[in-house]
Design a protein around this motif. Structure first.
Motif, PDB file in Angstrom:
ATOM      1  N   UNK A 291       0.730  -1.047  -0.161  1.00 12.43           N
ATOM      2  CA  UNK A 291      -0.005   0.362   0.254  1.00 12.43           C
ATOM      3  C   UNK A 291       0.987   1.299   0.082  1.00 12.43           C
ATOM      4  N   UNK A 292       1.921   1.216   1.445  1.00 12.28           N
ATOM      5  CA  UNK A 292       2.948   2.601   0.481  1.00 12.28           C
ATOM      6  C   UNK A 292       3.196   2.866  -0.369  1.00 12.28           C
ATOM      7  N   UNK A 293       3.993   1.518  -0.392  1.00  9.20           N
ATOM      8  CA  UNK A 293       4.718   1.426  -2.769  1.00  9.20           C
ATOM      9  C   UNK A 293       3.805   2.417  -3.394  1.00  9.20           C
ATOM     10  N   UNK A 294       2.548   1.568  -2.816  1.00  6.16           N
ATOM     11  CA  UNK A 294       1.414   2.080  -4.410  1.00  6.16           C
ATOM     12  C   UNK A 294       1.815   3.356  -4.041  1.00  6.16           C
ATOM     13  N   UNK A 295       1.251   4.799  -2.930  1.00  4.25           N
ATOM     14  CA  UNK A 295       1.227   5.793  -2.609  1.00  4.25           C
ATOM     15  C   UNK A 295       2.048   6.595  -3.023  1.00  4.25           C
ATOM     16  N   UNK A 296       3.200   6.343  -3.638  1.00  2.92           N
ATOM     17  CA  UNK A 296       4.388   6.576  -3.317  1.00  2.92           C
ATOM     18  C   UNK A 296       4.140   6.797  -4.898  1.00  2.92           C
ATOM     19  N   UNK A 297       4.235   5.969  -5.637  1.00  4.92           N
ATOM     20  CA  UNK A 297       3.979   5.129  -6.757  1.00  4.92           C
ATOM     21  C   UNK A 297       2.919   6.592  -7.211  1.00  4.92           C
ATOM     22  N   UNK A 298       1.834   7.265  -6.472  1.00  3.80           N
ATOM     23  CA  UNK A 298       0.680   7.384  -7.155  1.00  3.80           C
ATOM     24  C   UNK A 298       1.057   9.275  -6.696  1.00  3.80           C
ATOM     25  N   UNK A 299       2.225   9.318  -6.583  1.00  2.45           N
ATOM     26  CA  UNK A 299       2.637  10.512  -5.797  1.00  2.45           C
ATOM     27  C   UNK A 299       3.791  10.975  -6.167  1.00  2.45           C
ATOM     28  N   UNK A 300       4.753   9.981  -7.039  1.00  3.35           N
ATOM     29  CA  UNK A 300       6.096  10.901  -7.624  1.00  3.35           C
ATOM     30  C   UNK A 300       6.595  10.622  -8.777  1.00  3.35           C
ATOM     31  N   UNK A 301       4.992   9.981  -9.545  1.00  2.00           N
ATOM     32  CA  UNK A 301       5.347   9.928 -10.858  1.00  2.00           C
ATOM     33  C   UNK A 301       3.938  10.457 -11.731  1.00  2.00           C
ATOM     34  N   UNK A 302       3.988  10.540 -12.915  1.00  3.48           N
ATOM     35  CA  UNK A 302       2.519  10.724 -14.006  1.00  3.48           C
ATOM     36  C   UNK A 302       1.849   9.349 -14.159  1.00  3.48           C
ATOM     37  N   UNK A 303       1.419   8.889 -13.752  1.00  2.45           N
ATOM     38  CA  UNK A 303       0.469   7.306 -13.912  1.00  2.45           C
ATOM     39  C   UNK A 303      -0.934   7.715 -14.020  1.00  2.45           C
ATOM     40  N   UNK A 304      -1.482   6.558 -14.411  1.00  2.00           N
ATOM     41  CA  UNK A 304      -2.592   6.442 -13.979  1.00  2.00           C
ATOM     42  C   UNK A 304      -2.941   6.099 -12.784  1.00  2.00           C
ATOM     43  N   UNK A 305      -3.455   6.264 -11.898  1.00  2.00           N
ATOM     44  CA  UNK A 305      -4.079   6.606 -10.471  1.00  2.00           C
ATOM     45  C   UNK A 305      -5.000   5.241 -10.209  1.00  2.00           C
ATOM     46  N   UNK A 306      -6.051   5.316 -11.305  1.00  2.00           N
ATOM     47  CA  UNK A 306      -7.092   4.732 -11.308  1.00  2.00           C
ATOM     48  C   UNK A 306      -6.079   3.435 -11.147  1.00  2.00           C
ATOM     49  N   UNK A 307      -5.938   2.627 -12.413  1.00  3.64           N
ATOM     50  CA  UNK A 307      -5.122   1.886 -12.957  1.00  3.64           C
ATOM     51  C   UNK A 307      -4.069   1.358 -11.970  1.00  3.64           C
ATOM     52  N   UNK A 308      -2.901   1.934 -10.865  1.00  2.00           N
ATOM     53  CA  UNK A 308      -2.437   1.796 -10.129  1.00  2.00           C
ATOM     54  C   UNK A 308      -3.338   0.882  -8.499  1.00  2.00           C
ATOM     55  N   UNK A 309      -4.583   1.821  -8.477  1.00  5.80           N
ATOM     56  CA  UNK A 309      -5.270   1.871  -7.521  1.00  5.80           C
ATOM     57  C   UNK A 309      -6.251   0.426  -7.294  1.00  5.80           C
ATOM     58  N   UNK A 310      -6.578   0.013  -8.524  1.00  5.21           N
ATOM     59  CA  UNK A 310      -7.166  -1.469  -8.781  1.00  5.21           C
ATOM     60  C   UNK A 310      -5.672  -2.347  -8.584  1.00  5.21           C
ATOM     61  N   UNK A 311      -4.531  -2.519  -9.923  1.00  9.14           N
ATOM     62  CA  UNK A 311      -4.122  -3.368  -9.363  1.00  9.14           C
ATOM     63  C   UNK A 311      -3.543  -3.831  -8.097  1.00  9.14           C
ATOM     64  N   UNK A 312      -3.090  -2.541  -7.091  1.00 11.57           N
ATOM     65  CA  UNK A 312      -2.768  -2.500  -5.917  1.00 11.57           C
ATOM     66  C   UNK A 312      -3.747  -3.803  -4.820  1.00 11.57           C
ATOM     67  N   UNK A 313      -5.225  -3.446  -5.254  1.00 11.25           N
ATOM     68  CA  UNK A 313      -5.773  -3.766  -4.240  1.00 11.25           C
ATOM     69  C   UNK A 313      -6.250  -4.679  -4.806  1.00 11.25           C
ATOM     70  N   UNK A 314      -6.086  -5.854  -6.353  1.00 10.88           N
ATOM     71  CA  UNK A 314      -5.861  -6.691  -6.595  1.00 10.88           C
ATOM     72  C   UNK A 314      -4.627  -7.834  -6.179  1.00 10.88           C
ATOM     73  N   UNK A 315      -3.748  -6.961  -5.856  1.00 10.67           N
ATOM     74  CA  UNK A 315      -2.744  -7.748  -5.092  1.00 10.67           C
ATOM     75  C   UNK A 315      -2.411  -7.960  -3.790  1.00 10.67           C
ATOM     76  N   UNK A 316      -3.454  -7.128  -2.853  1.00  9.55           N
ATOM     77  CA  UNK A 316      -3.747  -6.944  -1.825  1.00  9.55           C
ATOM     78  C   UNK A 316      -4.446  -8.654  -1.300  1.00  9.55           C
ATOM     79  N   UNK A 317      -5.814  -8.520  -2.077  1.00 12.53           N
ATOM     80  CA  UNK A 317      -6.114  -9.833  -2.400  1.00 12.53           C
ATOM     81  C   UNK A 317      -5.698 -11.018  -2.623  1.00 12.53           C
ATOM     82  N   UNK A 318      -4.316 -10.994  -3.319  1.00 13.07           N
ATOM     83  CA  UNK A 318      -3.606 -11.805  -3.367  1.00 13.07           C
ATOM     84  C   UNK A 318      -3.043 -12.856  -2.333  1.00 13.07           C
ATOM     85  N   UNK A 319      -1.901 -11.929  -1.364  1.00  7.30           N
ATOM     86  CA  UNK A 319      -1.360 -11.964  -0.520  1.00  7.30           C
ATOM     87  C   UNK A 319      -2.146 -12.352   0.565  1.00  7.30           C
ATOM     88  N   UNK A 320      -3.487 -12.614   0.375  1.00 11.32           N
ATOM     89  CA  UNK A 320      -4.658 -12.257   2.252  1.00 11.32           C
ATOM     90  C   UNK A 320      -4.735 -13.938   1.968  1.00 11.32           C
TER      91      UNK A 320
END
Length: 320
Positions: A291-320
């Motif tokens: 979560x913290x790595x993804x937040x930094x990625x959203x803040x520090x570069x010009x990326x599609x924040x929606x895509x980063x958020x979605x992929x992060x949450x999918x990854x989070x479910x895989x970790x559980x």
């Protein structure tokens, strides 16, 4: 120093002109950065995250201001500024009392900035997450600034909708300005959407229980919620669960007042306690890292924040 001390200095007009703001509450860091640099007609230079560069920052504080305006320098970053560079910037600022320099540090090395650099008047202020009373007071301050007439009961209701996230609650105040009268809890229910419409705890629990969350996420984004705010709300919730987990392992049973800093309904405590125990300590670590790595990625570069958020949450479910 802490927020209460800074408030007294502001009230007494005894503040310095250079500040290092840090701590657990990014919302309060942002709010006081704005308060301290709110200077009409100032010449303002802002460096956010990876934008920071020492030479132009120093040059801004050193240059003669056009038309006699004041020079204001704002640096916001999760990374620490090299010690010598920070000291030079503070020195440049303090050479001219009309200058203002605010370094908003969002990293977790709080010990480094507990004391001001030697021979400076810099005010180092640590901001903790506001407790229940502080949260209500902060939202009431924002409401007064925006000329919204809302009492503490309605503020408390607004905060509870947003899981006591002060940033999200303050973000809703503008919506309530349409009423030219005292705001009621019913008004809050009628006008507050986004994370209020899709209850954040319900949304997070869908993620934690590996259920489909995409429709809820789409609804929140359609109602204008910011991807970073959603991510930080999830991080905050996961942190709360981890606090429950550790407390239960040490003491055998949860205590909301000691864990959260305020009393909570029994059904809320029981639900969080039950969920917290299901997640292993190592998984908490991996979730926070993600979560913290993804937040930094959203803040520090010009990326599609929606895509980063979605992929992060999918990854989070895989970790559980």
């Amino acid at each position: 120093m802490y927020k209460s001390e800074l408030d007294k200095h502001i009230q007494n007009a005894s503040i310095s002109n250079s500040f290092i703001l840090f701590g657990e509450s990014t919302f309060l860091i942002d709010r006081y950065t704005q308060i301290l640099t709110n200077v009409p007609d100032a010449s303002v230079a802002k460096f956010y995250h990876d934008e920071y560069s020492f030479k132009p920052a120093k040059a801004h504080l050193s240059q003669a201001s056009l038309f006699g305006d004041r020079n204001v320098l704002i640096i916001k970053s999760e990374k620490k500024i090299p010690k010598k560079e920070l000291e030079t910037l503070i020195e440049s600022c303090e050479k001219n009392k009309e200058n203002i320099f605010v370094y908003a540090y969002y990293g977790d090395d709080h010990k480094t900035y507990a004391k001001a650099p030697a021979k400076t008047k810099t005010m180092c202020v640590r901001f903790f997450h506001p407790n229940q009373g502080e949260a209500i007071f902060t939202v009431s301050q924002v409401a007064r600034e925006k000329k919204v007439n809302i009492d503490n009961q309605s503020i408390s209701h607004l905060l509870s909708i947003h899981n006591w996230d002060v940033a999200l609650a303050c973000n809703e105040i503008d919506k309530l300005k349409i009423y030219d009268r005292a705001i009621t809890t019913k008004d809050v229910d009628n006008l507050v959407f986004g994370l209020a419409e899709v209850n954040i705890e319900s949304f997070i629990n869908k993620i934690l229980n590996k259920k489909d969350f995409k429709a809820d996420l789409e609804s929140m984004l359609e109602h204008g919620e910011d991807e970073i705010r959603i991510l930080t709300a999830i991080t905050s919730y996961i942190t709360q669960l981890y606090m429950f987990h550790i407390y239960i392992r040490v003491n055998g049973a949860p205590n909301a007042l000691e864990i959260l800093g305020y009393p909570a309904p029994k059904f809320v405590v029981d639900a969080k306690a039950s969920m917290s125990i299901k997640i292993k300590p190592q998984t908490y670590y991996k979730l926070h890292e993600l979560l913290l790595t993804s937040e930094l990625k959203m803040k520090s570069s010009h990326v599609d924040k929606g895509a980063v958020l979605l992929s992060t949450l999918i990854r989070a479910q895989q970790l559980l």
